[in-house]
Design a protein around this motif. Structure first.
Motif, mmCIF file in Angstrom:
data_model
loop_
_atom_site.group_PDB
_atom_site.id
_atom_site.type_symbol
_atom_site.label_atom_id
_atom_site.label_comp_id
_atom_site.label_asym_id
_atom_site.label_seq_id
_atom_site.Cartn_x
_atom_site.Cartn_y
_atom_site.Cartn_z
ATOM 1 N N CYS A 147 5.394 53.582 80.274
ATOM 2 C CA CYS A 147 5.998 54.860 79.913
ATOM 3 C C CYS A 147 6.423 54.861 78.442
ATOM 4 O O CYS A 147 6.685 53.812 77.858
ATOM 5 C CB CYS A 147 7.189 55.180 80.812
ATOM 6 S SG CYS A 147 8.633 54.175 80.530
ATOM 7 N N ASN B 123 9.261 56.093 75.761
ATOM 8 C CA ASN B 123 10.671 56.471 75.692
ATOM 9 C C ASN B 123 10.952 57.074 74.323
ATOM 10 O O ASN B 123 10.780 56.413 73.304
ATOM 11 C CB ASN B 123 11.568 55.256 75.932
ATOM 12 C CG ASN B 123 13.016 55.648 76.161
ATOM 13 O OD1 ASN B 123 13.458 56.712 75.746
ATOM 14 N ND2 ASN B 123 13.767 54.778 76.823
ATOM 15 N N SER C 281 14.930 63.677 81.217
ATOM 16 C CA SER C 281 14.656 62.277 80.905
ATOM 17 C C SER C 281 14.061 62.117 79.511
ATOM 18 O O SER C 281 13.357 62.997 79.015
ATOM 19 C CB SER C 281 13.692 61.699 81.934
ATOM 20 O OG SER C 281 13.317 60.382 81.599
ATOM 21 N N THR C 282 14.316 60.986 78.892
ATOM 22 C CA THR C 282 13.664 60.663 77.618
ATOM 23 C C THR C 282 12.346 59.925 77.846
ATOM 24 O O THR C 282 11.610 59.667 76.895
ATOM 25 C CB THR C 282 14.576 59.785 76.747
ATOM 26 O OG1 THR C 282 14.835 58.541 77.423
ATOM 27 C CG2 THR C 282 15.885 60.494 76.433
ATOM 28 N N LYS C 283 12.033 59.591 79.107
ATOM 29 C CA LYS C 283 10.859 58.775 79.412
ATOM 30 C C LYS C 283 9.778 59.592 80.109
ATOM 31 O O LYS C 283 10.075 60.541 80.837
ATOM 32 C CB LYS C 283 11.246 57.600 80.312
ATOM 33 C CG LYS C 283 12.228 56.627 79.669
ATOM 34 C CD LYS C 283 12.566 55.493 80.616
ATOM 35 C CE LYS C 283 13.514 54.509 79.975
ATOM 36 N NZ LYS C 283 13.847 53.391 80.897
ATOM 37 N N TYR D 12 13.960 58.229 73.433
ATOM 38 C CA TYR D 12 15.327 57.820 73.123
ATOM 39 C C TYR D 12 16.258 58.973 72.744
ATOM 40 O O TYR D 12 17.280 59.184 73.380
ATOM 41 C CB TYR D 12 15.335 56.747 72.029
ATOM 42 C CG TYR D 12 14.681 55.464 72.454
ATOM 43 C CD1 TYR D 12 15.338 54.577 73.300
ATOM 44 C CD2 TYR D 12 13.387 55.142 72.034
ATOM 45 C CE1 TYR D 12 14.735 53.395 73.727
ATOM 46 C CE2 TYR D 12 12.771 53.964 72.459
ATOM 47 C CZ TYR D 12 13.460 53.097 73.293
ATOM 48 O OH TYR D 12 12.849 51.943 73.717
#
Length: 257
Positions: free
Chosen positions: A111, A113, A156-158, A115
């Motif tokens: 994945c 990210n 989500s950041t992912k 951030y």
């Protein structure tokens, strides 16, 4: 087992028969490289390649590779690998794929990210906003069982990118039913054929938001693998463009691809 490799031009391919090059957008072209299958054979949506990108290869596989037990999608310059590298010798082998699927439902790339930016903001900063808002509406109104997972992804950041995966045929059919069902409803509501440049590739970008939503809703297990990328990434440029999109909101910034 077949891992289709979506390609729009002649390119070096893995020396392994499980990897089948598919020439995307074949219906719009006059020739095809030797050893490649056109995505315009059998049931297909080849002519939509400018808007769907590698998904025209995935659609072709959905209807024309139903005898295969395992189906995967790679890009001509991106593969799931035994280790992160730039060498085709490191792409997953048949035995490694079967080993992974013996313990997990789906194989995915590692994945990404971001951030400092969630997935909703990331998409809206990088692409036309209208298609995304329509996607939200379609999920909410027509696929409500997927909405909790979609909302979780937005925060989500992912995310698992590239529309790449390897999975058993039955799961592939369920996944592609979901993806193409959602995208068909979005397509009916937006003027996609008037979009230009990167914006025209709208359905390829939107669909990247659907893999994790499907995985989470169906509660499938997955295993991540590093990427084999045959072209080196300029991470300084990618990082600079990411920050420009987030903080400057400039029309002159590039997409994250």
């Amino acid at each position: 087992m077949k891992i289709i490799v979506a390609a729009h031009k002649p390119y070096e391919m893995p020396d392994d028969p499980i990897y089948q090059p598919v020439y995307v957008g074949s219906a719009l072209k006059t020739d095809r490289p030797a050893g490649y299958i056109g995505d315009d054979t059998g049931k297909n949506m080849s002519e939509m390649n400018p808007y769907y990108n590698e998904l025209t290869a995935m659609y072709w596989a959905k209807y024309n590779l139903q005898d295969e037990d395992i189906i995967g999608l790679a890009h001509y310059r991106r593969y799931l690998g035994s280790k992160a590298s730039h060498e085709l010798k490191d792409v997953l082998t048949e035995s490694q794929i079967r080993e992974g699927l013996a313990a997990h439902d789906v194989l995915l790339p590692k994945c990404r990210n971001y951030y400092i930016e969630n997935q909703r903001d990331h998409y809206l900063n990088a692409h036309l906003n209208e298609p995304y808002f329509v996607l939200e509406q379609v999920i909410r109104e027509d696929y409500p069982e997927f909405e909790p997972a979609f909302q979780a992804l937005e925060k989500s950041t992912k995310i698992h990118l590239y529309n790449m995966s390897i999975m058993p045929q039955a799961l592939f059919q369920d996944y592609t039913d979901f993806v193409f069902g959602v995208l068909a409803k979005v397509q009916a509501k937006i003027p996609y054929d008037r979009y230009e440049g990167q914006d025209a590739r709208v359905f390829g970008f939107l669909s990247e938001r659907l893999m994790d939503v499907w995985i989470e809703t169906r509660q499938h297990s997955y295993r991540e693998y590093p990427l084999v990328t045959t072209e080196r990434t300029n991470w300084l440029d990618k990082g600079t463009q990411f920050l420009k999109r987030k903080f400057l909101k400039s029309d002159q910034t590039k997409t994250h691809f």
